[in-house]
Design an enzyme around this catalytic site. Sequence first.
Site, PDB file in Angstrom:
ATOM      1  N   SER A 186      -5.715  -6.047 -41.041  1.00 16.62           N
ATOM      2  CA  SER A 186      -5.943  -4.670 -40.606  1.00 16.62           C
ATOM      3  C   SER A 186      -4.950  -4.154 -39.577  1.00 16.62           C
ATOM      4  CB  SER A 186      -7.364  -4.525 -40.047  1.00 16.62           C
ATOM      5  OG  SER A 186      -7.547  -5.350 -38.916  1.00 16.62           O
ATOM      6  N   HIS A 214     -11.113  -4.805 -45.324  1.00 16.51           N
ATOM      7  CA  HIS A 214     -10.192  -3.667 -45.452  1.00 16.51           C
ATOM      8  C   HIS A 214      -9.598  -3.558 -46.859  1.00 16.51           C
ATOM      9  CE1 HIS A 214      -9.953  -2.274 -41.239  1.00 16.51           C
ATOM     10  NE2 HIS A 214     -10.267  -3.526 -40.959  1.00 16.51           N
ATOM     11  N   LYS A 244     -16.781   0.388 -43.867  1.00 16.53           N
ATOM     12  CA  LYS A 244     -15.435   0.965 -43.897  1.00 16.53           C
ATOM     13  C   LYS A 244     -15.325   1.903 -45.106  1.00 16.53           C
ATOM     14  CE  LYS A 244     -13.262  -2.530 -41.032  1.00 16.53           C
ATOM     15  NZ  LYS A 244     -14.464  -3.241 -40.563  1.00 16.53           N
TER      16      LYS A 244
END
Length: 396
Positions: A186, A214, A244
């Site tokens: 990330s 991610h 996310k």
Amino acid sequence: MASKTLDTFLNENIKDLKERGLYNEIDPVQGPNGPKIKIDGKTLINLSSNNYLGLATDDRLKEAAKQAVDSHGVGAGAVRTINGTLDLHIDLEKKLAEFKGTEAAISYQSGFNCNMAAISAVMDKNDAILSDELNHASIIDGCRLSKAKIIRVNHSDMEDLRSKAKEAVESGQYNKIMVITDGVFSMDGDVAKLPEIVEIAEEFDLITYVDDAHGSGVFGKGAGTVKHFGLQDKVDFQMGTLSKAIGVIGGYVAGKENLIDWLKVRSRPFLFSTAVSPADAIASTKAIEILMESTDLNEKLWENGNYLKEGLKKLGFDIGNSDTPITPCMIGGESDTQKFSKRLYEEGVYAKSIVFPTVPRGTGRVRNMPSAAHTKEMLDEAIAVYEKVGKEMGLL
């Protein structure tokens, strides 16, 4: 009477962090966390959210969550193993397994909880874990909690991984050996070399664990890095987050049915913490259904990510070697990085500085997270602000 020792410790260390530019100020957002946000009454273009696909404010998810509150209440009421497992949690886990291409899945309260839960449920003091040096803090903490021997591997260095795997196996010291990596790292936006990692794992019979926090919703047309490489049958643990790209809260591990059965009886956050709320469970399920039905949001995310990268690179900024929409703008020193972020804020762009200890000293950067919800006009405005501040600070 409060402890004087504690007061002295806290005051001295907070002062030290502030003097070195390492003290992180928290900025409460007034209203939804969308492509634009409001902080202290000021409207800003938001380039710091992990809300990659804009689903955190999607009307379809909001409607589903409202209906779940009416039908199931606001809380699960208990831990999963007593009577906190609602039909909505089962629906979510079935949908997750389908999405990730595995036999089964288990959901947790957060992505951090997943790594604390799953690693320590399988690995112990008689085992070893080969861990990429840039793995997320939750992986590091999960490895520590397991009490297994942690063998640090140079970042995405396959020769180092093979050498250390061979050494660990030939030592005969360990019952089990795991290789663990982020799918997408990330801080820099680079992608793990999963085909090579799996090849090494098969050579030495290593357990494979991929933290795709991610990557899910971003890679593999939304299904993640493991599916992007077609390795869903060869990776033992696919871990991901629902907070996310999915836009809600929670986390999960997907894998073989016997692995998920074991985690349900041995992973402590599952056993001792109340389940996510009905609204969170059904909203996450709805988000996954949207991703499985259409790649439109995923395609828009990549379009916007590439547009921002091209704009910043054209100005002369060092944006690293990201393979994803994550776009770091490398500044260097901690104080300069904090100052750069502050000036962006003053000019109407919210892009938080990332400094030590999140990244190594001297590698401070402002990390940009464009989303599917941003318009080209917003990105053009942000690029113009970057140009102004970059010239002002002598970076361009």
